[in-house]
Design a protein around this motif. Structure first.
Motif, PDB file in Angstrom:
ATOM      1  N   ALA A 185     -37.360 -43.756   8.388  1.00 20.99           N
ATOM      2  CA  ALA A 185     -38.026 -42.460   8.376  1.00 20.99           C
ATOM      3  C   ALA A 185     -37.643 -41.668   9.611  1.00 20.99           C
ATOM      4  O   ALA A 185     -37.871 -42.104  10.726  1.00 20.99           O
ATOM      5  N   ASP A 186     -37.030 -40.486   9.411  1.00 29.14           N
ATOM      6  CA  ASP A 186     -36.678 -39.610  10.515  1.00 29.14           C
ATOM      7  C   ASP A 186     -35.931 -40.395  11.597  1.00 29.14           C
ATOM      8  O   ASP A 186     -36.286 -40.391  12.766  1.00 29.14           O
ATOM      9  N   ASP A 187     -34.878 -41.080  11.201  1.00 26.95           N
ATOM     10  CA  ASP A 187     -34.209 -42.071  12.040  1.00 26.95           C
ATOM     11  C   ASP A 187     -33.889 -41.594  13.448  1.00 26.95           C
ATOM     12  O   ASP A 187     -34.119 -42.295  14.421  1.00 26.95           O
ATOM     13  N   GLU A 188     -33.344 -40.392  13.578  1.00 25.67           N
ATOM     14  CA  GLU A 188     -32.864 -39.946  14.875  1.00 25.67           C
ATOM     15  C   GLU A 188     -33.985 -39.896  15.915  1.00 25.67           C
ATOM     16  O   GLU A 188     -33.834 -40.411  17.016  1.00 25.67           O
ATOM     17  N   ILE A 189     -35.120 -39.297  15.534  1.00 20.31           N
ATOM     18  CA  ILE A 189     -36.213 -39.170  16.479  1.00 20.31           C
ATOM     19  C   ILE A 189     -36.872 -40.498  16.718  1.00 20.31           C
ATOM     20  O   ILE A 189     -37.259 -40.824  17.842  1.00 20.31           O
ATOM     21  N   VAL A 190     -37.028 -41.289  15.667  1.00 15.38           N
ATOM     22  CA  VAL A 190     -37.666 -42.590  15.821  1.00 15.38           C
ATOM     23  C   VAL A 190     -36.872 -43.444  16.794  1.00 15.38           C
ATOM     24  O   VAL A 190     -37.415 -44.148  17.637  1.00 15.38           O
ATOM     25  N   GLU A 191     -35.507 -43.389  16.717  1.00 16.96           N
ATOM     26  CA  GLU A 191     -34.696 -44.167  17.622  1.00 16.96           C
ATOM     27  C   GLU A 191     -34.884 -43.689  19.067  1.00 16.96           C
ATOM     28  O   GLU A 191     -34.910 -44.474  20.006  1.00 16.96           O
ATOM     29  N   GLU A 192     -35.067 -42.367  19.247  1.00 16.56           N
ATOM     30  CA  GLU A 192     -35.267 -41.845  20.587  1.00 16.56           C
ATOM     31  C   GLU A 192     -36.576 -42.341  21.170  1.00 16.56           C
ATOM     32  O   GLU A 192     -36.697 -42.560  22.375  1.00 16.56           O
ATOM     33  N   ARG A 193     -37.589 -42.535  20.312  1.00 13.90           N
ATOM     34  CA  ARG A 193     -38.899 -42.944  20.797  1.00 13.90           C
ATOM     35  C   ARG A 193     -39.004 -44.457  20.916  1.00 13.90           C
ATOM     36  O   ARG A 193     -39.981 -44.960  21.444  1.00 13.90           O
ATOM     37  N   ALA A 194     -38.061 -45.195  20.322  1.00 13.92           N
ATOM     38  CA  ALA A 194     -38.137 -46.652  20.344  1.00 13.92           C
ATOM     39  C   ALA A 194     -37.887 -47.198  21.738  1.00 13.92           C
ATOM     40  O   ALA A 194     -37.186 -46.615  22.530  1.00 13.92           O
ATOM     41  N   VAL A 239     -44.663 -45.926  11.433  1.00 16.60           N
ATOM     42  CA  VAL A 239     -43.434 -45.287  10.958  1.00 16.60           C
ATOM     43  C   VAL A 239     -42.572 -46.321  10.250  1.00 16.60           C
ATOM     44  O   VAL A 239     -42.137 -47.301  10.869  1.00 16.60           O
ATOM     45  N   PRO A 240     -42.288 -46.147   8.966  1.00 14.62           N
ATOM     46  CA  PRO A 240     -41.459 -47.105   8.241  1.00 14.62           C
ATOM     47  C   PRO A 240     -39.997 -47.011   8.655  1.00 14.62           C
ATOM     48  O   PRO A 240     -39.539 -45.978   9.143  1.00 14.62           O
ATOM     49  N   ALA A 241     -39.271 -48.080   8.455  1.00 12.19           N
ATOM     50  CA  ALA A 241     -37.844 -48.095   8.775  1.00 12.19           C
ATOM     51  C   ALA A 241     -37.124 -47.027   7.968  1.00 12.19           C
ATOM     52  O   ALA A 241     -37.359 -46.858   6.769  1.00 12.19           O
TER      53      ALA A 241
END
Length: 236
Positions: A227-236, A223-225
């Protein structure tokens, strides 16, 4: 190509329908399972089906006097796996036969086996092997779409050779002739299909990375920086 309505001998048409049926039925069950487990995947399922419909409806004249077309099955195969694509691809072929006179009902089983089953499974085998070997996502997607396209035409040539063996040389001679009809056109067409599929995947990664992560198509590192920021942050 799609084998036209009534072109195959009845026994061959029935045999290929029987061969394709278990894959399609299992694929239908997998679609139901996927939607139950990931309700938000419905629009993405529709999108990959539409992509295959549009791509495989494009007829391009072959230098040998026939016509060729992309298959569009690589995208759905990569994201949802071959069983799901077996069902989606068969639905695509059914609608093309009914609405566009592209293919046919009696030859639906044969066309489904080549385009919706054999091509996707061969392409996915290459995709899986490349990913296990550490190859990047986009090159693996390109290889999947390229192989799925070519294998579809190899299997179609085999189906036609079985149905119409040459008077001299039999099946082998007929297979070489049918492969030769498409080879010159299909290799560059498969390359173009691979590139188009990669472009679509790049767009989907930007706009639907959360869903692709849930489906297991993406790994977190893919996942590139941004991309779909909200969900990616939740999964980080």
């Amino acid at each position: 190509m799609h084998i036209a309505e009534g072109f195959l001998p009845p026994a061959h048409a029935v045999a290929w329908t029987i061969a394709a049926a278990p894959f399609v039925i299992y694929g239908a069950r997998q679609v139901v399972v996927t939607v139950r487990q990931h309700p938000s995947a419905g629009p993405l399922l529709a999108a990959v089906g539409a992509f295959s419909f549009v791509m495989s409806a494009i007829k391009l004249p072959s230098v040998t006097g026939s016509s060729s077309h992309p298959t569009g099955t690589g995208l759905g195969t990569a994201i949802f796996r071959p069983p799901v694509m077996a069902f989606l691809g068969t639905i695509v072929l059914l609608f093309q036969a009914l609405l566009l006179a592209h293919g046919g009902i009696t030859t639906l089983g044969a066309n489904a086996f080549s385009m919706a089953i054999a091509g996707p499974w061969a392409g996915f085998a290459v995709f899986f092997a490349l990913r296990r070997a550490g190859v990047g996502l986009l090159p693996a997607v390109f290889a999947l779409a390229f192989v799925a396209d070519l294998v579809t035409y190899v299997v179609t040539s085999l189906q036609l050779a079985l149905a119409f063996p040459a008077a001299e040389g039999g099946f082998a001679e007929s297979l070489v002739e049918f492969l030769g009809v498409f080879a010159i056109t299909q290799v560059p067409l498969a390359i173009v299909e691979g590139l188009v599929t990669v472009v679509v995947v790049r767009v989907l990664i930007q706009v639907a990375s959360s869903e692709l992560l849930k489906l297991g198509f993406l790994r977190r590192k893919d996942v590139p920086a941004g991309a779909d920021d909200e969900i990616v942050e939740e999964r980080a």
